[in-house]
Design a protein around this motif. Structure first.
Motif, PDB file in Angstrom:
ATOM      1  N   THR A  57     -24.825   2.805  10.674  1.00 42.16           N
ATOM      2  CA  THR A  57     -24.676   1.450  11.224  1.00 42.16           C
ATOM      3  C   THR A  57     -25.820   0.544  10.777  1.00 42.16           C
ATOM      4  OG1 THR A  57     -25.881   2.018  13.254  1.00 42.16           O
ATOM      5  CG2 THR A  57     -23.477   2.288  13.270  1.00 42.16           C
ATOM      6  N   MET A  58     -25.553  -0.753  10.773  1.00 36.62           N
ATOM      7  CA  MET A  58     -26.556  -1.769  10.489  1.00 36.62           C
ATOM      8  C   MET A  58     -26.422  -2.890  11.518  1.00 36.62           C
ATOM      9  SD  MET A  58     -27.121  -4.214   7.101  1.00 36.62           S
ATOM     10  CE  MET A  58     -25.564  -5.116   7.331  1.00 36.62           C
ATOM     11  N   ARG A  91     -37.571   9.681   0.667  1.00 38.03           N
ATOM     12  CA  ARG A  91     -38.563   8.699   1.093  1.00 38.03           C
ATOM     13  C   ARG A  91     -39.920   9.357   1.177  1.00 38.03           C
ATOM     14  NH1 ARG A  91     -35.533   6.459   6.022  1.00 38.03           N
ATOM     15  NH2 ARG A  91     -37.582   6.371   6.972  1.00 38.03           N
ATOM     16  N   ILE A  92     -40.940   8.673   0.663  1.00 36.66           N
ATOM     17  CA  ILE A  92     -42.283   9.244   0.629  1.00 36.66           C
ATOM     18  C   ILE A  92     -43.290   8.254   1.200  1.00 36.66           C
ATOM     19  CG2 ILE A  92     -41.902  10.810  -1.313  1.00 36.66           C
ATOM     20  CD1 ILE A  92     -43.058   8.659  -3.123  1.00 36.66           C
ATOM     21  N   LYS A  93     -44.426   8.775   1.649  1.00 35.63           N
ATOM     22  CA  LYS A  93     -45.498   7.972   2.206  1.00 35.63           C
ATOM     23  C   LYS A  93     -46.646   7.845   1.200  1.00 35.63           C
ATOM     24  CE  LYS A  93     -43.891   7.147   6.372  1.00 35.63           C
ATOM     25  NZ  LYS A  93     -43.669   5.767   6.869  1.00 35.63           N
ATOM     26  N   PHE A 109     -29.389   2.625  -1.487  1.00 40.08           N
ATOM     27  CA  PHE A 109     -28.045   2.421  -0.949  1.00 40.08           C
ATOM     28  C   PHE A 109     -27.003   3.290  -1.645  1.00 40.08           C
ATOM     29  CE2 PHE A 109     -30.365  -1.197   0.561  1.00 40.08           C
ATOM     30  CZ  PHE A 109     -29.799  -1.496   1.777  1.00 40.08           C
ATOM     31  N   SER A 110     -27.205   3.592  -2.915  1.00 44.91           N
ATOM     32  CA  SER A 110     -26.229   4.415  -3.635  1.00 44.91           C
ATOM     33  C   SER A 110     -26.272   5.878  -3.206  1.00 44.91           C
ATOM     34  CB  SER A 110     -26.486   4.318  -5.144  1.00 44.91           C
ATOM     35  OG  SER A 110     -27.808   4.723  -5.453  1.00 44.91           O
ATOM     36  N   ARG A 111     -27.333   6.303  -2.487  1.00 39.19           N
ATOM     37  CA  ARG A 111     -27.464   7.692  -2.070  1.00 39.19           C
ATOM     38  C   ARG A 111     -27.552   7.874  -0.553  1.00 39.19           C
ATOM     39  NH1 ARG A 111     -29.151  11.515  -5.937  1.00 39.19           N
ATOM     40  NH2 ARG A 111     -29.579  10.654  -7.990  1.00 39.19           N
ATOM     41  N   MET A 147     -29.232   5.709  10.106  1.00 39.09           N
ATOM     42  CA  MET A 147     -28.558   6.519   9.093  1.00 39.09           C
ATOM     43  C   MET A 147     -28.640   8.003   9.430  1.00 39.09           C
ATOM     44  SD  MET A 147     -30.091   4.599   5.716  1.00 39.09           S
ATOM     45  CE  MET A 147     -31.763   4.937   6.284  1.00 39.09           C
ATOM     46  N   ALA A 148     -27.576   8.722   9.080  1.00 43.77           N
ATOM     47  CA  ALA A 148     -27.581  10.171   9.264  1.00 43.77           C
ATOM     48  C   ALA A 148     -28.628  10.812   8.358  1.00 43.77           C
ATOM     49  CB  ALA A 148     -26.192  10.740   8.961  1.00 43.77           C
ATOM     50  N   LYS A 149     -28.788  10.258   7.155  1.00 43.66           N
ATOM     51  CA  LYS A 149     -29.808  10.721   6.215  1.00 43.66           C
ATOM     52  C   LYS A 149     -30.929   9.675   6.165  1.00 43.66           C
ATOM     53  CE  LYS A 149     -26.753  13.357   3.139  1.00 43.66           C
ATOM     54  NZ  LYS A 149     -26.267  13.494   1.736  1.00 43.66           N
TER      55      LYS A 149
END
Length: 570
Positions: A356-357, A496-498, A347-349, A377-379
Motif C-alpha cells: 500500500t501507499m 537496502r543498505i545503510k 520499484f521494479s523489484r 511493503m511486504a519486502k
C-alpha cells in the motif's frame, strides 16, 4: 608434509617398514630425519651455498632499489620527510583507518610511475545501458504518460542541485569538467551573455557555484557570485539551449521545488514563447514564470474526486503506476514520488501485490503540495518521506537529525593513493580515441573492505569482462555510486543498505593492471568528480529550531496519514 614426500629429507628405510610407525598419527604430518643423517658431516641441509648466495643477493638488491627509488617508504615506516607527501595520496579521515598492512606495490611506489599511470585501466568503463537505473523503463513510461495526460514535458522532474567550491588552481572550464558538463554548454553561456563574460571567467577562492542539472544530466541553471552582495544566475530560456542571465542579490534565489519547476518549464518552452531579455530580480517571487497552459492544469488526470489523503493498494496483476493513477494520483505526481524514493525503493523489484501507499496533500480535495508519502511493503517494511517546509525538500523521519554527513567522501577506511584521476575527456595515449575516465581509481590491496558512503539501495551487482565484479547503488537526491574490479560482492540487487555497511571487497578483476578500486559518483546518471563534488547541498542552516519544527511536522503528518476521515467518500 608426509613421510617420504620431501625431496630434501633423508628418511630411515627401517622406519618406513615399521608397522607401528604408520599407526602413530603424531608422525604422519611431520618430516622424519634419521639420526644417522643428522650426525653425518657430509650432509649440509636442503640448500646449497649457491642457494643461500642467490637469496641474500636478491634481498640486498630489493632493499637497494627501495631506498634509491622510493621516498614514500620512509613515510610508511614512521619517518618524516618533506618530499614524502605526494599530492595524490589521500587519507579517508572521515572514518577510522583500520590496522592493516600497506601493500608492497604501494609501499615501493610502483603506482607512482607517471608513464604507467597514463596507460593504466583504459577499459574500466561500462556502457550506459549496463549502468542504467533498473527503474529507468518505468521512469520513461511515467514521464511519457505525464507529458500526454498532464501536459508536462517528459523529464521535467528529478532535477538536482549540485555545488562546487572554488579552490586554488581552478578555472571555470575545470569546474564544468568536474561536473561533466560539456565545454559546448559553457561556450553557449558565454556567447549568449558576452556583456558578463569577464564575470564568468573571474573566480575567487572559496566562492560557491551552484548548478541545476535535469534528469538527463543537462544544465538548466548556473549561479555564480560576482561580489559579496551580488550573483549572476544563468538559466536556459527555451528548448534550443539558449541561456539568459539575471543579476540579483547574493543567495536571494531560493532553490526549492517551486523554483526548480519554473526553471524546467522555461527550459522546455518553444523558442517563440521563451523570454530572451535580461531580467533583474531580487527574490524568487519575480523569477520568470511560464504561462498557465505550461503548468499542471489539473490535479487528477483520471477525473476521480480525491480527498486530502489518498490510499493506493496494489492488486494482483496490477502495476504500481496503474494502481496509483486509478486511485487518483496524476502521472506527474507519480513521477515525483518515483524520484522522491530513489535510493529507498526499487520499484521494479520491491513493489508487489498487497503493498500500500498513502499520499497526504497540504490542502483539502487533494490540492496543494504532497506533504507526506508512506509505503507499507511486504519486502522492505515501512518507508516514508516527509516535506520540510523550510527548504521544500523531502526527508525521512531522521533526515535532519544526523550528527555527521549523510554522504561520506570515500567508500573505504584506509590510507590510499589515487592512481588515476577523474577525466571525462581523457584520450588514449596510443589510439588517440577519447575514452572518458568517469571515476577515480584508488590503489587498494585485494580484500580491502568497500563500504557504502550513504544509505541506498543496490541497483546492480554483476560481472563484466572489462569492469570485473561491480556494484551500482542508488542513493536519494539523484545520486548513485559505482564500484568496479571487486574481488567479492557482499550485497544483492534490491537490497537496502545503510551508510558504512560493507558492500564488497576490493580486487583486481576484469581488465585491470593492478589491485585498485574504480569509484564513481553520478548525478542523475552523469558521472562527476568524486573528489570535488559538494556532497552536502542543503541551502539553509539546520539549527535546533529547524529540527524541532520538522519533528513536529512529521508527528502531525504521521497521524494524518492514518485518518480515514481525510479520504474522499466514494
Amino acid at each position: 608434509m608426509h613421510v617420504g614426500r620431501c625431496r630434501y629429507c633423508v628418511v630411515d628405510s627401517r622406519i618406513i617398514n615399521n608397522k607401528d610407525f604408520w599407526q602413530d598419527t603424531r608422525m604422519i604430518s611431520e618430516d622424519y630425519v634419521s639420526k644417522e643423517a643428522i650426525t653425518n658431516s657430509s650432509w649440509k641441509g636442503p640448500l646449497s651455498k649457491g642457494h643461500y648466495k642467490a637469496i641474500f643477493s636478491t634481498i640486498a638488491l630489493a632493499l637497494s632499489l627501495a631506498i634509491a627509488t622510493n621516498q614514500n617508504l620512509y613515510k610508511f615506516s614512521g619517518f618524516s620527510s618533506e618530499e614524502a607527501s605526494p599530492e595524490n595520496e589521500i587519507i579517508a579521515s572521515n572514518v577510522t583507518a583500520p590496522e592493516e598492512e600497506i601493500p608492497l606495490a604501494q609501499a615501493f611506489g610502483i603506482a607512482t610511475n607517471k608513464t604507467k599511470d597514463q596507460f593504466e585501466n583504459y577499459d574500466d568503463t561500462l556502457n550506459e545501458a549496463e549502468l542504467a537505473d533498473s527503474d529507468d523503463q518505468l521512469d520513461q513510461e511515467i514521464s511519457a504518460l505525464a507529458s500526454k495526460t498532464d501536459k508536462v514535458e517528459a523529464g521535467s522532474v528529478g532535477a538536482k542541485w549540485v555545488t562546487e567550491n572554488v579552490q586554488k588552481g581552478d578555472s571555470i572550464s575545470s569546474l564544468f569538467e568536474d561536473l561533466n558538463i560539456s565545454a559546448a554548454t559553457l561556450a553557449t553561456i558565454i556567447d549568449n551573455n558576452k556583456k558578463v563574460a569577464k564575470n564568468i571567467n573571474s573566480l575567487k577562492i572559496g566562492d560557491k557555484l551552484s548548478f541545476l542539472v535535469d534528469s538527463k544530466g543537462d544544465l538548466i541553471v548556473f549561479i555564480k557570485p560576482i561580489s559579496d552582495k551580488e550573483q549572476l544566475r544563468f538559466y536556459k530560456v527555451d528548448n534550443t539551449g539558449k541561456f539568459a542571465y539575471t543579476k540579483e542579490k547574493l543567495n536571494s534565489y531560493v532553490m526549492d521545488d517551486d523554483a526548480v519547476n519554473a526553471a524546467q518549464a522555461i527550459a522546455a518552452a518553444p523558442s517563440a514563447k521563451a523570454p530572451t531579455k535580461v531580467i533583474v530580480s531580487a527574490d524568487r517571487n519575480t523569477v520568470p514564470t511560464v504561462t498557465p497552459d505550461q503548468n499542471d492544469k489539473k490535479n487528477v488526470s483520471s477525473g476521480n474526486k480525491r480527498g486530502r489523503l489518498v490510499v493506493v493498494t496494489i492488486n494482483k496483476g496490477e502495476t504500481f503506476s496503474r494502481a496509483a493513477n486509478k486511485a487518483g494520483i496524476t502521472y506527474t505526481e507519480i513521477n515525483r514520488i518515483l524520484q522522491m524514493f530513489k535510493g529507498k525503493i526499487q520499484f521494479s523489484r520491491n513493489i508487489q501485490a498487497g503493498d500500500t501507499m498513502r499520499v497526504l496533500f497540504t490542502d483539502a480535495n487533494g490540492k496543494g503540495k504532497i506533504c507526506a508519502v508512506e509505503f507499507q511493503m511486504a519486502k522492505g517494511g515501512k518507508v516514508a518521506s516527509y516535506l520540510n517546509t523550510a527548504d521544500g525538500k523531502y526527508y525521512d523521519e531522521k533526515g535532519l537529525n544526523a550528527t555527521h554527513s549523510s554522504f561520506s567522501r570515500f567508500p573505504f577506511r584506509s590510507r590510499v593513493r589515487v592512481t588515476s584521476p577523474f577525466n571525462p575527456s581523457r584520450r588514449h595515449p596510443v589510439t588517440g580515441v577519447t575514452r572518458p575516465h568517469n571515476g577515480v581509481d584508488f590503489g587498494l590491496p585485494v580484500g580491502t573492505m568497500v563500504t557504502a558512503p550513504a544509505d541506498g539501495i543496490v541497483d546492480k551487482a554483476a560481472f563484466s569482462r572489462s569492469a570485473g565484479y561491480w556494484v551500482a547503488i542508488r542513493h536519494s537526491g539523484g545520486l548513485s555510486t559505482v564500484y568496479m574490479h571487486l574481488s567479492k560482492i557482499s550485497v544483492k540487487p534490491g537490497q537496502r543498505i545503510k551508510q558504512g555497511a560493507v558492500i564488497a571487497r576490493s580486487g583486481n578483476t576484469g581488465l585491470s593492471t593492478g589491485p585498485h578500486l574504480h569509484y564513481e559518483i553520478r548525478v542523475n546518471g552523469r558521472a562527476v568528480n568524486p573528489l570535488r563534488i559538494n556532497l552536502d547541498n542543503r541551502n539553509y542552516n539546520i539549527n535546533s529550531k529547524a529540527r524541532k519544527a520538522f519533528a513536529a511536522s512529521v508527528q502531525r503528518y504521521k497521524k494524518e496519514l492514518h485518518q480515514s476521515n481525510l479520504i474522499a467518500k466514494r
